[in-house]
Design a protein around this motif. Structure first.
Motif, PDB file in Angstrom:
ATOM      1  N   ASP A 161       0.811  -1.216   0.000  1.00 42.88           N
ATOM      2  CA  ASP A 161       0.000   0.000   0.000  1.00 42.88           C
ATOM      3  C   ASP A 161       0.846   1.268   0.000  1.00 42.88           C
ATOM      4  O   ASP A 161       0.324   2.372   0.170  1.00 42.88           O
ATOM      5  N   LEU A 162       2.166   1.106  -0.176  1.00 44.15           N
ATOM      6  CA  LEU A 162       3.064   2.248  -0.249  1.00 44.15           C
ATOM      7  C   LEU A 162       3.196   2.742  -1.685  1.00 44.15           C
ATOM      8  O   LEU A 162       3.218   1.949  -2.629  1.00 44.15           O
ATOM      9  N   LEU A 163       3.322   4.043  -1.834  1.00 44.42           N
ATOM     10  CA  LEU A 163       3.836   4.628  -3.066  1.00 44.42           C
ATOM     11  C   LEU A 163       5.244   5.097  -2.737  1.00 44.42           C
ATOM     12  O   LEU A 163       5.441   5.875  -1.807  1.00 44.42           O
ATOM     13  N   VAL A 164       6.220   4.611  -3.479  1.00 45.39           N
ATOM     14  CA  VAL A 164       7.627   4.925  -3.227  1.00 45.39           C
ATOM     15  C   VAL A 164       8.204   5.667  -4.418  1.00 45.39           C
ATOM     16  O   VAL A 164       7.980   5.286  -5.570  1.00 45.39           O
ATOM     17  N   VAL A 165       8.956   6.721  -4.130  1.00 43.30           N
ATOM     18  CA  VAL A 165       9.668   7.454  -5.181  1.00 43.30           C
ATOM     19  C   VAL A 165      11.158   7.183  -5.032  1.00 43.30           C
ATOM     20  O   VAL A 165      11.745   7.470  -3.989  1.00 43.30           O
ATOM     21  N   GLU A 166      11.749   6.614  -6.058  1.00 39.08           N
ATOM     22  CA  GLU A 166      13.170   6.245  -6.049  1.00 39.08           C
ATOM     23  C   GLU A 166      13.816   6.666  -7.368  1.00 39.08           C
ATOM     24  O   GLU A 166      13.178   6.640  -8.418  1.00 39.08           O
ATOM     25  N   ASP A 167      15.103   7.002  -7.291  1.00 34.10           N
ATOM     26  CA  ASP A 167      15.800   7.377  -8.518  1.00 34.10           C
ATOM     27  C   ASP A 167      16.864   6.373  -8.941  1.00 34.10           C
ATOM     28  O   ASP A 167      17.143   6.231 -10.119  1.00 34.10           O
ATOM     29  N   SER A 168      17.479   5.674  -7.991  1.00 33.27           N
ATOM     30  CA  SER A 168      18.563   4.761  -8.356  1.00 33.27           C
ATOM     31  C   SER A 168      18.023   3.388  -8.751  1.00 33.27           C
ATOM     32  O   SER A 168      16.923   2.990  -8.352  1.00 33.27           O
ATOM     33  N   GLU A 169      18.820   2.677  -9.519  1.00 35.46           N
ATOM     34  CA  GLU A 169      18.446   1.321  -9.921  1.00 35.46           C
ATOM     35  C   GLU A 169      18.245   0.430  -8.699  1.00 35.46           C
ATOM     36  O   GLU A 169      17.293  -0.359  -8.634  1.00 35.46           O
ATOM     37  N   HIS A 170      19.147   0.557  -7.719  1.00 33.42           N
ATOM     38  CA  HIS A 170      19.054  -0.270  -6.516  1.00 33.42           C
ATOM     39  C   HIS A 170      17.829   0.100  -5.679  1.00 33.42           C
ATOM     40  O   HIS A 170      17.180  -0.769  -5.102  1.00 33.42           O
ATOM     41  N   GLY A 171      17.521   1.388  -5.614  1.00 32.81           N
ATOM     42  CA  GLY A 171      16.360   1.812  -4.850  1.00 32.81           C
ATOM     43  C   GLY A 171      15.054   1.357  -5.474  1.00 32.81           C
ATOM     44  O   GLY A 171      14.138   0.900  -4.777  1.00 32.81           O
ATOM     45  N   VAL A 172      14.951   1.488  -6.796  1.00 31.29           N
ATOM     46  CA  VAL A 172      13.756   1.009  -7.495  1.00 31.29           C
ATOM     47  C   VAL A 172      13.575  -0.486  -7.272  1.00 31.29           C
ATOM     48  O   VAL A 172      12.465  -0.963  -7.001  1.00 31.29           O
ATOM     49  N   ALA A 173      14.672  -1.232  -7.350  1.00 29.79           N
ATOM     50  CA  ALA A 173      14.600  -2.684  -7.141  1.00 29.79           C
ATOM     51  C   ALA A 173      14.121  -3.011  -5.734  1.00 29.79           C
ATOM     52  O   ALA A 173      13.318  -3.939  -5.536  1.00 29.79           O
ATOM     53  N   ALA A 174      14.581  -2.265  -4.731  1.00 30.70           N
ATOM     54  CA  ALA A 174      14.173  -2.507  -3.344  1.00 30.70           C
ATOM     55  C   ALA A 174      12.688  -2.263  -3.146  1.00 30.70           C
ATOM     56  O   ALA A 174      11.974  -3.066  -2.530  1.00 30.70           O
ATOM     57  N   ALA A 175      12.206  -1.130  -3.652  1.00 31.76           N
ATOM     58  CA  ALA A 175      10.791  -0.796  -3.492  1.00 31.76           C
ATOM     59  C   ALA A 175       9.902  -1.774  -4.248  1.00 31.76           C
ATOM     60  O   ALA A 175       8.846  -2.192  -3.749  1.00 31.76           O
ATOM     61  N   ASP A 176      10.338  -2.155  -5.437  1.00 31.86           N
ATOM     62  CA  ASP A 176       9.570  -3.118  -6.236  1.00 31.86           C
ATOM     63  C   ASP A 176       9.508  -4.465  -5.529  1.00 31.86           C
ATOM     64  O   ASP A 176       8.449  -5.115  -5.481  1.00 31.86           O
ATOM     65  N   ALA A 177      10.635  -4.894  -4.952  1.00 30.97           N
ATOM     66  CA  ALA A 177      10.667  -6.178  -4.249  1.00 30.97           C
ATOM     67  C   ALA A 177       9.767  -6.175  -3.019  1.00 30.97           C
ATOM     68  O   ALA A 177       9.259  -7.224  -2.612  1.00 30.97           O
ATOM     69  N   ALA A 178       9.564  -4.992  -2.424  1.00 41.52           N
ATOM     70  CA  ALA A 178       8.665  -4.882  -1.271  1.00 41.52           C
ATOM     71  C   ALA A 178       7.199  -4.923  -1.690  1.00 41.52           C
ATOM     72  O   ALA A 178       6.315  -5.055  -0.839  1.00 41.52           O
ATOM     73  N   GLY A 179       6.932  -4.790  -2.981  1.00 38.41           N
ATOM     74  CA  GLY A 179       5.560  -4.817  -3.471  1.00 38.41           C
ATOM     75  C   GLY A 179       4.908  -3.458  -3.572  1.00 38.41           C
ATOM     76  O   GLY A 179       3.702  -3.350  -3.810  1.00 38.41           O
ATOM     77  N   ALA A 180       5.695  -2.388  -3.406  1.00 39.33           N
ATOM     78  CA  ALA A 180       5.152  -1.037  -3.448  1.00 39.33           C
ATOM     79  C   ALA A 180       4.841  -0.602  -4.876  1.00 39.33           C
ATOM     80  O   ALA A 180       5.341  -1.173  -5.846  1.00 39.33           O
ATOM     81  N   TYR A 181       4.020   0.435  -4.985  1.00 36.33           N
ATOM     82  CA  TYR A 181       3.833   1.135  -6.256  1.00 36.33           C
ATOM     83  C   TYR A 181       5.011   2.085  -6.390  1.00 36.33           C
ATOM     84  O   TYR A 181       5.251   2.929  -5.516  1.00 36.33           O
ATOM     85  N   VAL A 182       5.766   1.973  -7.477  1.00 39.94           N
ATOM     86  CA  VAL A 182       7.043   2.675  -7.578  1.00 39.94           C
ATOM     87  C   VAL A 182       7.006   3.738  -8.670  1.00 39.94           C
ATOM     88  O   VAL A 182       6.700   3.458  -9.835  1.00 39.94           O
ATOM     89  N   VAL A 183       7.329   4.962  -8.264  1.00 37.73           N
ATOM     90  CA  VAL A 183       7.565   6.045  -9.214  1.00 37.73           C
ATOM     91  C   VAL A 183       9.075   6.156  -9.396  1.00 37.73           C
ATOM     92  O   VAL A 183       9.801   6.493  -8.450  1.00 37.73           O
ATOM     93  N   GLY A 184       9.562   5.843 -10.577  1.00 37.91           N
ATOM     94  CA  GLY A 184      10.983   5.962 -10.869  1.00 37.91           C
ATOM     95  C   GLY A 184      11.296   7.368 -11.335  1.00 37.91           C
ATOM     96  O   GLY A 184      10.652   7.872 -12.263  1.00 37.91           O
ATOM     97  N   TYR A 185      12.256   8.006 -10.678  1.00 41.97           N
ATOM     98  CA  TYR A 185      12.623   9.375 -11.028  1.00 41.97           C
ATOM     99  C   TYR A 185      13.944   9.337 -11.791  1.00 41.97           C
ATOM    100  O   TYR A 185      15.010   9.230 -11.197  1.00 41.97           O
ATOM    101  N   GLN A 186      13.864   9.387 -13.098  1.00 42.22           N
ATOM    102  CA  GLN A 186      15.038   9.292 -13.960  1.00 42.22           C
ATOM    103  C   GLN A 186      15.481  10.686 -14.371  1.00 42.22           C
ATOM    104  O   GLN A 186      14.854  11.331 -15.213  1.00 42.22           O
ATOM    105  N   HIS A 187      16.565  11.126 -13.773  1.00 45.00           N
ATOM    106  CA  HIS A 187      17.074  12.464 -14.093  1.00 45.00           C
ATOM    107  C   HIS A 187      18.519  12.537 -13.623  1.00 45.00           C
ATOM    108  O   HIS A 187      18.940  11.774 -12.759  1.00 45.00           O
TER     109      HIS A 187
END
Length: 216
Positions: A161-187
Motif C-alpha cells: 500500500d506504499l507509493l515509493v519514489v526512487e531514482d537509483s536502480e538499486h532503490g527502485v529494485a528494493a521498493a519493487d521487491a517490497a511490493g510497493a507502487y514505484v515512481v521511478g525518477y530518472q534524471h
C-alpha cells in the motif's frame, strides 16, 4: 490498490545530491580501489558499508571499512550544505499529501548526520512521520526490500500500500521487491539507470509531482 502512505528516497529524490555524489565517488573509489575501474553509478543508492563489502568481494580494497566511511563523511558537508538543492516544489507537494491525510516517510541509504544536514538546510525537520536510515537498522539495505518493509510496519500499512519514489536502480529494485507502487525518477545521474521495476517514470520535477498525485 489503495495508496496508504508515500515514501521518498533522499538522494536524487528529495534533494538533487546524487549527481554530486557521483562526482565525489570518482575520487573516493580512486582512493579505495586504485587498481580497479569501478563505475560510480554501480554503487549509487547502496549504503556505504554495503558498498565496501561489495567492493571487497570483487577487488583489493586499499582502505578499511571505517576509512571508507570517513572518505564519504569528508565529502558529505560539501554535498549537502553547499551543492545539493531541494527538488523544485517539494514543500508544496508535501502540503498536498498532508491535505489528503497521507503519512509520509523517508527511506535512505545516507547516514543520520547527513540526513540532519538536509533537514536543517531545507526546513524538513518535521516533514516526515517516519525516517528510516540504513545505518541505524539491522536489516539488509537496498536493493533488498527490508528497509521499505520496515517503513511500512512503522507507518502501520502493508508494503503493497506504499507509493515509493526512487531514482537509483538499486532503490527502485528494493521498493519493487517490497511490493510497493514505484515512481521511478530518472534524471541527472539516474537518467541512464534501469528502472524496470517502476510502475511509472518521471524525468523532471513537474512530472515527479504529477505521477505521484495521479496515483493517489
Amino acid at each position: 490498490m489503495a495508496i496508504e502512505a508515500v515514501v521518498f528516497d533522499m538522494d536524487g529524490v528529495v534533494v538533487d545530491s546524487e549527481r554530486y555524489w557521483v562526482e565525489e565517488l570518482s575520487d573516493i573509489l580512486a582512493t579505495a580501489v586504485p587498481d580497479a575501474d569501478v563505475e560510480p553509478e554501480s554503487v549509487v543508492g547502496i549504503n556505504v558499508y554495503d558498498q565496501y563489502d561489495l567492493l571487497a568481494d570483487e577487488h583489493d580494497v586499499a582502505v578499511t571499512r571505517e576509512e571508507y566511511f570517513d572518505l564519504f563523511d569528508q565529502h558529505a558537508a560539501t554535498v549537502y550544505t553547499e551543492r545539493a538543492a531541494l527538488t523544485d516544489g517539494f514543500h508544496d507537494l508535501l502540503a498536498e499529501l498532508r491535505a489528503r491525510d497521507l503519512p509520509v516517510a523517508l527511506v535512505t541509504s545516507s547516514f543520520p548526520n547527513w540526513v540532519d544536514m538536509v533537514f536543517e538546510r531545507f526546513d524538513l525537520r518535521d516533514a516526515f512521520d517516519v525516517v528510516v536510515t540504513a545505518a541505524e537498522e539491522d536489516v539488509p539495505g537496498k536493493p533488498e526490500p527490508d528497509l521499505y518493509e520496515l517503513a511500512a510496519a512503522r507507518l502501520g500499512v502493508a508494503p503493497g500500500d506504499l507509493l515509493v519514489v526512487e531514482d537509483s536502480e538499486h532503490g527502485v529494485a528494493a521498493a519493487d521487491a517490497a511490493g510497493a507502487y514505484v515512481v521511478g525518477y530518472q534524471h541527472g545521474a539516474s537518467a541512464g539507470m534501469a528502472h524496470d521495476g517502476a510502475d511509472v517514470v518521471a524525468t523532471d520535477p513537474g512530472a515527479f509531482r504529477a505521477r505521484i498525485l495521479d496515483a493517489l
